[in-house]
Write a protein that holds these residues in place. Structure first.
Motif, short mmCIF file in Angstrom:
data_model
loop_
_atom_site.label_atom_id
_atom_site.label_comp_id
_atom_site.label_asym_id
_atom_site.label_seq_id
_atom_site.Cartn_x
_atom_site.Cartn_y
_atom_site.Cartn_z
N LEU A 46 0.83 -1.21 0.00
CA LEU A 46 0.00 0.00 0.00
C LEU A 46 0.87 1.26 0.00
CD1 LEU A 46 -2.82 -1.09 2.45
CD2 LEU A 46 -3.07 -0.64 -0.01
N LYS A 47 1.94 1.25 0.79
CA LYS A 47 2.86 2.40 0.80
C LYS A 47 3.49 2.58 -0.57
CE LYS A 47 4.18 2.31 5.68
NZ LYS A 47 5.30 2.09 6.62
N SER A 48 3.84 1.48 -1.21
CA SER A 48 4.43 1.53 -2.54
C SER A 48 3.44 2.10 -3.56
CB SER A 48 4.89 0.14 -2.96
OG SER A 48 5.34 0.13 -4.27
N LEU A 49 2.18 1.69 -3.45
CA LEU A 49 1.15 2.23 -4.34
C LEU A 49 1.03 3.74 -4.16
CD1 LEU A 49 -1.72 -0.43 -4.06
CD2 LEU A 49 -0.12 -0.09 -5.97
N ARG A 50 1.04 4.17 -2.92
CA ARG A 50 0.97 5.61 -2.63
C ARG A 50 2.20 6.33 -3.16
NH1 ARG A 50 2.27 6.70 3.03
NH2 ARG A 50 4.28 6.51 2.06
N ASP A 51 3.38 5.79 -2.86
CA ASP A 51 4.63 6.43 -3.27
C ASP A 51 4.76 6.54 -4.78
OD1 ASP A 51 5.25 6.60 -0.59
OD2 ASP A 51 6.71 4.96 -0.62
N LYS B 295 -7.28 -1.36 -12.55
CA LYS B 295 -6.68 -1.90 -13.78
C LYS B 295 -5.23 -1.47 -13.91
CE LYS B 295 -10.96 -2.48 -16.26
NZ LYS B 295 -11.87 -2.00 -17.26
N CYS B 296 -4.95 -0.25 -13.55
CA CYS B 296 -3.58 0.25 -13.61
C CYS B 296 -2.69 -0.50 -12.61
CB CYS B 296 -3.56 1.75 -13.32
SG CYS B 296 -1.97 2.52 -13.56
N ILE B 297 -3.20 -0.71 -11.40
CA ILE B 297 -2.44 -1.43 -10.37
C ILE B 297 -2.20 -2.87 -10.81
CG2 ILE B 297 -2.51 -2.31 -8.00
CD1 ILE B 297 -4.14 0.27 -7.32
N LYS C 128 12.93 -0.01 -2.46
CA LYS C 128 12.89 1.24 -1.69
C LYS C 128 14.30 1.74 -1.40
CE LYS C 128 9.66 2.01 1.47
NZ LYS C 128 8.78 1.86 2.63
N MET C 129 15.19 0.81 -1.03
CA MET C 129 16.57 1.20 -0.69
C MET C 129 17.31 1.76 -1.90
SD MET C 129 18.00 -1.59 1.96
CE MET C 129 16.85 -2.55 2.87
N LEU C 130 17.06 1.18 -3.07
CA LEU C 130 17.76 1.63 -4.27
C LEU C 130 17.31 3.02 -4.71
CD1 LEU C 130 17.95 -1.68 -6.32
CD2 LEU C 130 19.81 -0.52 -5.09
N LYS C 131 16.15 3.45 -4.25
CA LYS C 131 15.67 4.79 -4.57
C LYS C 131 16.28 5.86 -3.66
CE LYS C 131 11.26 3.26 -6.42
NZ LYS C 131 9.81 3.19 -6.23
N LEU C 132 16.91 5.42 -2.59
CA LEU C 132 17.55 6.36 -1.67
C LEU C 132 18.87 6.86 -2.26
CD1 LEU C 132 17.04 4.35 1.64
CD2 LEU C 132 15.74 6.35 0.89
N ALA D 199 6.68 -5.49 -7.00
CA ALA D 199 7.54 -6.47 -6.33
C ALA D 199 6.74 -7.71 -5.94
CB ALA D 199 8.19 -5.85 -5.11
N LYS D 200 7.40 -8.86 -5.98
CA LYS D 200 6.71 -10.12 -5.70
C LYS D 200 6.76 -10.51 -4.23
CE LYS D 200 7.53 -11.91 -10.32
NZ LYS D 200 8.15 -10.70 -10.84
#
Length: 151
Positions: free
Chosen positions: A48-53, A71-73, A89-93, A79-80
């Motif tokens: 859910l946080k990822s969807l928001r982000d 449909k977009c989601i 998330k870490m790689l985006k930092l 991520a699986k």
């Protein structure tokens, strides 16, 4: 503590409570979230946080409620598992924060701030380290409980 997966209705209740919408309105989102997470509670929250982000779940000022496009989601390659999501998330930092996390990982899965302070005699280095840790806490990669930090 052994935490088992939650059922589809519990996922819907969690989403409904979190977004402050009726169960009827959140059911389509809950169905997708459940399919993508298998009801793993940690993964549901991180998903859910990822969807928001990533803008797939957003608050509309016009309608004054949370909105999403199922449909977009469904079409997005998310991520699986929790590990993939956390790595993403870490790689985006920034590289600086990633380096801070590498040092923190060397201290173990949890450590006290006084232990980390011993590594950085220089005040400026210490400030850089703890500002990176604060970013990791804000991003949900680490938790802070009192003076203790935990992955």
């Amino acid at each position: 503590i052994n935490v088992s997966n939650i059922d589809k209705e519990s996922v819907n209740k969690l989403i409904s409570d979190s977004l402050r919408l009726t169960l009827h309105l959140t059911r389509p989102l809950a169905n997708v979230v459940y399919r993508k997470t298998d009801g793993n509670p940690l993964f549901v929250i991180q998903f859910l946080k990822s969807l928001r982000d990533n803008g797939f779940l957003h608050f509309s000022l016009r309608s004054r409620r949370w909105e999403w496009d199922v449909k977009c989601i469904e079409s997005k390659n998310m991520a699986k598992n929790v590990a993939e999501l956390m790595v993403s998330k870490m790689l985006k930092l920034s590289k600086r924060v990633q380096n801070v996390l590498k040092v923190a990982a060397c201290l173990g899965f949890q450590f006290d701030s006084s232990t980390a302070e011993l590594l950085h005699a220089d005040i400026e280095e210490r400030m850089i380290f703890f500002s990176g840790i604060d970013i990791a806490v804000d991003e949900g990669i680490m938790d802070k409980i009192g003076t203790r930090y935990k992955f």
